[in-house]
Write an enzyme that holds these catalytic residues in place. Sequence first.
Site: not given
Length: 594
Positions: A305, A330, A393, A397, A436
Site C-alpha cells: 500500500d 505500485i 478487483i 461502475k 457495507l
Amino acid sequence: MILQATKLKRLLFFLAGDAIIFIVSIYFAYLLRFNGNIPDIFYNGFLFTLALLLILKFSFMWLFKIYKVPWRFFGLNEARKILLVHICSLAIFIMVFFIVQDWIKPYPQSVIWIDFVISCLLVGMLRISKRIFLDFSPKPHRGEPCIVYGATTKAIHVLNGLKQGYLDFYAVAVVDARPDLIGTYCDGFLVQDKSEIPSIIKEYNVKTAIIALAITQDELQVIFDELTAQGIRDFKRFSMVENNPIKDISIEDLLARKPKDLNPDIIANFLKDKVVLVTGGGGSIGSEICKQCLKFGVKQLIMVDHSEYNLYAIGENTKDKRTVSKLVNITHEKDFEKIFAEYKPQIVIHAAAYKHVPLCEFNPRPAVINNIIGTKKVVDLSKKYGVKKVVMISSDKAVRPTNIMGTTKRVCELYALNSNESGNCEIVCVRFGNVLGSSGSVIPKFKDQIEKNKALSVTHPDITRYFMLTSEACQLVLQAASIAKGGELFVLDMGEPVKIVDLAKKMLLLSNKEHLGIEFVGLRPGEKLYEELLINPNDVQTKFESIFVTHSDPYDLNLLNSQISKLCELKDDEIATALKDIVPEFKHALNQKG
C-alpha cells in the site's frame, strides 16, 4: 465479609447440604418402607446403605463437576447430571449388594429405590431454591420497559439476563407470530400475538424490542418494518455467538445480503500454503482480503500500500508473522518489481485503486495513473515473474460508465482480460458493487452526520446501490478466483439494489433521530442513479449461484498499450475524450442535478 461468596464457601455449603440430604434421604426411605417404625433387625443394612451410598454419591457428584456450578448457573444440564449421579450410584450399589447380601440379610431392597427418588428431588431442589426465591421475590423495575419478540430458548436467556440486571430494561411481554406458541407461557410470561403489540406499547409506553429469534436478513427486515409501523423505535437482537449477546440492530443487519453458497473449503484449497501479494492491502477491500488470506492458511502474505497509515493499521490488525508490509506505490515500477523479485508471489490480488467518483472527476490524470497504469504494472510484472493467478478487483461502475473512475476500471478490465497467456499466468477480473462500511460507502458518511446532528444528505430520491458485507464479498471474490481458468470476467450477485433514501430513513430510525430529516443535494459529477452489474441476459451462472461469468469483447492489446501511453501525456480536460476512444459506451455525465 463473612457472607461474601467465595468458591471455598460455596463448596463447603453444598458438601454440608448434600451430606444432610443423603443421610435424611436414606433415613426417610427406611421410615417410609416400615411405616415410621424401623425394626432393629434392619439397622445393620441401614448402616451399610448409608456408608456406601454416601461414598458413591459424593464421588460421582465430584466426577460430574456438580460442585463447580454456582446457584445462578444451575439449569437442565446440571439437573441431568444429578440424575446421572444417582443412576450410577444405584447401579454400583446393586452390584455390591449382590456380593455382600448374605452379610446384611434381611435387607429391604425397595429402600434404595425410595432413596433414589427422594435424594434426586432434594439435591435438585437445594440448587434451584435460590433461583426460585429470586424469581418470585418482588423486585423494583430497572430502566425502561421492553418487549421480547420470539418465544424461544433465546428468549429465556434474555429474560434471565434482564432479571439479573445485565441491561437497563425490564420485560413487560413476550410476543410471537406463530399460532402454536400464542397462549403458552415463556418463563412466566403469557406469549401474546404480535397484533397485541400496539396495546402493550400504549399500556407500558414501550419503545424497545429485543428480537430473540434465529432469522434471516429478509425475515429481520419484515419484523423491523412491522414493529416500526406499530411504534417501536429501539431495536436489539440476541445472539448466543456474539461477545456481547444483546446488541443494537445495525443498518448492516438489515441490508447485508448473505450469499448462501460460500464454500470455505474451496477457498482454503485455493490459498493454503501459497505466497499471496495484495495491492491496496490497507484499503477497505484490500484489508479484508488480507484477513481472509490469513484465515485460509496462506504461507506468506505481502501487503502492499502507498498509504502509511492504512498499511500500519492492517499490520496492527493482523499481527501475524506470515505478513510482510511494503510501503510502495505500485505505479513506481522499480520499487514494485523488487517485491516480485524477492518474494516470488504465486497469487496476486489487485485491490489498489482510486474509487471515489467525484474526486476522480476532478482529478482525472491521477485516476488514470493510479488505476490504469497501476493495473498495467501489476499484470506485466505478474507475467514476468511467473505468478500463477492474478485477480483484479473491479466495480459495477465499469458497466456503461458515466464517470472517469468507472471508465478507468473498464480499461483495467480490458487490459487484464486481454493479457492472458495460455498455460502460464491466469488473469481474471471480479466485478461487484458497494460493500457495507467501506471507505467509499455512504453509511460511514451518514453515521458521521447523525453523530453531528445534521440532516442526512442524499443526492437523489431515486438513487439506488447494491450492498453486501465486506467479508462476504471478499470471500466470494476468492471463491470466484479459485474456479477461474484465466480471461473470465466474474460478476457477483449482490442481491436487490437498495434505495439510498430508504437506507437513510432506517439509519435515522435506528439512531432515534428521525427529526434530523433528509436533504436532497443533487447528483454529484459523474454519478449514476442506478448501478448495473449484469449487462447481458446471456451471462452464465457458474456452479455457484452467487457468481456469474459475463461477456467481455476481445481488444487488441498493442492498440490498447498505445492508447494508454497517450492517455498519460494528456491534460486533465483531454482525458475524458481519450477514454471514450477506448470505451465507446462511456457517456460522461458531468454536473448532473437531481
